[in-house]
Design an enzyme around this catalytic site. Sequence first.
Site, PDB file in Angstrom:
ATOM      1  N   ASN A  10       0.862  -1.184   0.000  1.00 37.32           N
ATOM      2  CA  ASN A  10       0.000   0.000   0.000  1.00 37.32           C
ATOM      3  C   ASN A  10       0.900   1.237   0.000  1.00 37.32           C
ATOM      4  O   ASN A  10       1.400   1.643   1.036  1.00 37.32           O
ATOM      5  CB  ASN A  10      -0.890  -0.031   1.247  1.00 37.32           C
ATOM      6  CG  ASN A  10      -1.780   1.189   1.360  1.00 37.32           C
ATOM      7  OD1 ASN A  10      -1.869   1.982   0.427  1.00 37.32           O
ATOM      8  ND2 ASN A  10      -2.431   1.354   2.505  1.00 37.32           N
ATOM      9  N   LYS A  12       0.070   4.212  -0.457  1.00 40.01           N
ATOM     10  CA  LYS A  12      -0.639   5.412   0.009  1.00 40.01           C
ATOM     11  C   LYS A  12      -0.321   6.575  -0.942  1.00 40.01           C
ATOM     12  O   LYS A  12      -0.124   6.336  -2.123  1.00 40.01           O
ATOM     13  CB  LYS A  12      -0.260   5.729   1.466  1.00 40.01           C
ATOM     14  CG  LYS A  12      -0.407   4.492   2.362  1.00 40.01           C
ATOM     15  CD  LYS A  12      -0.298   4.782   3.818  1.00 40.01           C
ATOM     16  CE  LYS A  12      -0.431   3.478   4.597  1.00 40.01           C
ATOM     17  NZ  LYS A  12      -0.503   3.668   6.013  1.00 40.01           N
ATOM     18  N   HIS A  99      -9.731   1.166   4.131  1.00 37.69           N
ATOM     19  CA  HIS A  99      -8.522   1.391   4.938  1.00 37.69           C
ATOM     20  C   HIS A  99      -8.868   2.361   6.071  1.00 37.69           C
ATOM     21  O   HIS A  99      -9.677   3.273   5.886  1.00 37.69           O
ATOM     22  CB  HIS A  99      -7.412   1.960   4.050  1.00 37.69           C
ATOM     23  CG  HIS A  99      -6.097   2.003   4.747  1.00 37.69           C
ATOM     24  ND1 HIS A  99      -5.769   3.008   5.628  1.00 37.69           N
ATOM     25  CD2 HIS A  99      -5.049   1.141   4.735  1.00 37.69           C
ATOM     26  CE1 HIS A  99      -4.553   2.760   6.120  1.00 37.69           C
ATOM     27  NE2 HIS A  99      -4.100   1.636   5.594  1.00 37.69           N
ATOM     28  N   GLU A 101      -7.433   4.841   7.172  1.00 38.47           N
ATOM     29  CA  GLU A 101      -7.248   6.267   6.829  1.00 38.47           C
ATOM     30  C   GLU A 101      -8.460   6.795   6.068  1.00 38.47           C
ATOM     31  O   GLU A 101      -8.845   7.951   6.227  1.00 38.47           O
ATOM     32  CB  GLU A 101      -5.950   6.446   6.014  1.00 38.47           C
ATOM     33  CG  GLU A 101      -4.726   6.297   6.915  1.00 38.47           C
ATOM     34  CD  GLU A 101      -3.486   5.751   6.237  1.00 38.47           C
ATOM     35  OE1 GLU A 101      -3.405   5.768   4.992  1.00 38.47           O
ATOM     36  OE2 GLU A 101      -2.588   5.281   6.969  1.00 38.47           O
ATOM     37  N   GLU A 171      -5.816  -4.629  10.361  1.00 44.48           N
ATOM     38  CA  GLU A 171      -4.812  -3.608  10.652  1.00 44.48           C
ATOM     39  C   GLU A 171      -5.215  -2.834  11.900  1.00 44.48           C
ATOM     40  O   GLU A 171      -6.069  -1.935  11.828  1.00 44.48           O
ATOM     41  CB  GLU A 171      -4.692  -2.624   9.486  1.00 44.48           C
ATOM     42  CG  GLU A 171      -4.262  -3.262   8.181  1.00 44.48           C
ATOM     43  CD  GLU A 171      -3.656  -2.228   7.232  1.00 44.48           C
ATOM     44  OE1 GLU A 171      -2.531  -2.447   6.801  1.00 44.48           O
ATOM     45  OE2 GLU A 171      -4.303  -1.206   6.964  1.00 44.48           O
ATOM     46  N   GLY A 177       1.882   2.725  10.706  1.00 41.99           N
ATOM     47  CA  GLY A 177       2.848   3.813  10.551  1.00 41.99           C
ATOM     48  C   GLY A 177       3.468   4.278  11.854  1.00 41.99           C
ATOM     49  O   GLY A 177       4.096   5.332  11.905  1.00 41.99           O
ATOM     50  N   SER A 216       2.970  -1.612  10.540  1.00 38.98           N
ATOM     51  CA  SER A 216       4.402  -1.634  10.834  1.00 38.98           C
ATOM     52  C   SER A 216       5.079  -2.982  10.577  1.00 38.98           C
ATOM     53  O   SER A 216       6.002  -3.363  11.316  1.00 38.98           O
ATOM     54  CB  SER A 216       4.661  -1.143  12.263  1.00 38.98           C
ATOM     55  OG  SER A 216       4.184   0.189  12.407  1.00 38.98           O
TER      56      SER A 216
HETATM   57  P1  PGA Z   1       2.460   0.666   7.704  1.00 33.58           P
HETATM   58  O1  PGA Z   1       1.050   0.830   6.959  1.00 33.58           O
HETATM   59  O2  PGA Z   1       3.061  -0.640   7.208  1.00 33.58           O
HETATM   60  O3  PGA Z   1       3.269   1.852   7.262  1.00 33.58           O
HETATM   61  O4  PGA Z   1       2.189   0.630   9.152  1.00 33.58           O
HETATM   62  C1  PGA Z   1       0.205  -0.272   6.730  1.00 33.58           C
HETATM   63  C2  PGA Z   1      -1.079   0.190   6.099  1.00 33.58           C
HETATM   64  O5  PGA Z   1      -1.592   1.251   6.481  1.00 33.58           O
HETATM   65  O6  PGA Z   1      -1.633  -0.476   5.210  1.00 33.58           O
END
Ligand code: PGA
Length: 256
Positions: A10, A12, A99, A101, A171, A177, A216
Site C-alpha cells: 500500500n 498510500k 482502509h 485512513e 490492521e 505507521g 508496521s
Molecule cells: P504501515 O502501513 O506498514 O506503514 O504501518 C500499513 C497500512 O496502512 O496499510
Amino acid sequence: MTRRAIVAANWKMNGDLTLVDTMVSSLKDVELKEKVSVVICPSSPYLSEFVSKAKAGSLSAAIQVGAQNVSEHVSGAFTGEISTQMLQELSVEFVIIGHSERRSYYHETSTQVAHKVKAVLEAGLTPILCIGESEAERVTEQTETVLASQLQPVIDNVGIDKFIDVVIAYEPVWAIGTGKTASSEMAQETHRFIRQFLAQANENVADKVPLLYGGSVNASNCEELFAQPDIDGGLIGGASLQVEQFKVICSAAKGK
Ligand code: PGA
C-alpha cells in the site's frame, strides 16, 4: 495447502514514476514460495504505468496490481471518483477497501465499505477489505465487537458465500505507521477471532479466506508474523516503498 498467501504493497500517497520503474525491475528476480501473490497498490495515476511496465518487463503472473480505493457507483456525476470499470480496463485486479485512513479522514462508514466491496466483487475484482480497532478500543477490550461491527455489514450486503473471493486485512489502527507492531501472539489471536467469526456463517469459506496482517510490518518482524497459523501474508505500507526490504517481506510469505 488450502489457502494462498498475499503480500500487498500500500504505497498510500507516496511514490513516483521512478519508484514504479525501480519496483518493476527489482521484482523481476523476487523469490516467492508456492501459492504466494504480490499485489502492488500505487496511487491511481501510476496504475497504468505499473501495469504496462510489468507487462513489458515480463513480471511473473504472481505479481499483480491493485488500487487503493474505488467508487461504489457505476458511473456518473461523481467528480474525483474512479469506477470499477476503469480499473478493469487498466487490468487492475485488486482494490483496497475501507482502509482506516479512509474511514477516519474521509468518513467512510462500514455501510459504504459494504457497498464498495459489492461493487468490486460484481466487477470481478478482488477486494482487500481492511478492518481494525483503535488503541482506545483495544485498551477497553472492544476489539472483537469493533471487528464484528465492521465485518457484519459486508456479510449482510454481499452474502458470506461471496467471501470466497474476498481478502481481509486486519490492521490495528494503533500499529499503522507507528512502528508499534502487534505481537505475533496478539495478531494471531485476533486473526483466529476473525476466522471464527466468518466460520459461524460458513466454515468452508472461513477456512479459505486469506487474512493479512498490517501495521508496521518490516523485514525483521515479517517472518514471525507470517509463521502464525491464521496469518496469510501482509498489507505493507512504509516498508513497501523500500524495494529491498519489500522483497524480503515477499519472500517470507507462504501459503498454508
Ligand atoms: P504501515 O502501513 O506498514 O506503514 O504501518 C500499513 C497500512 O496502512 O496499510
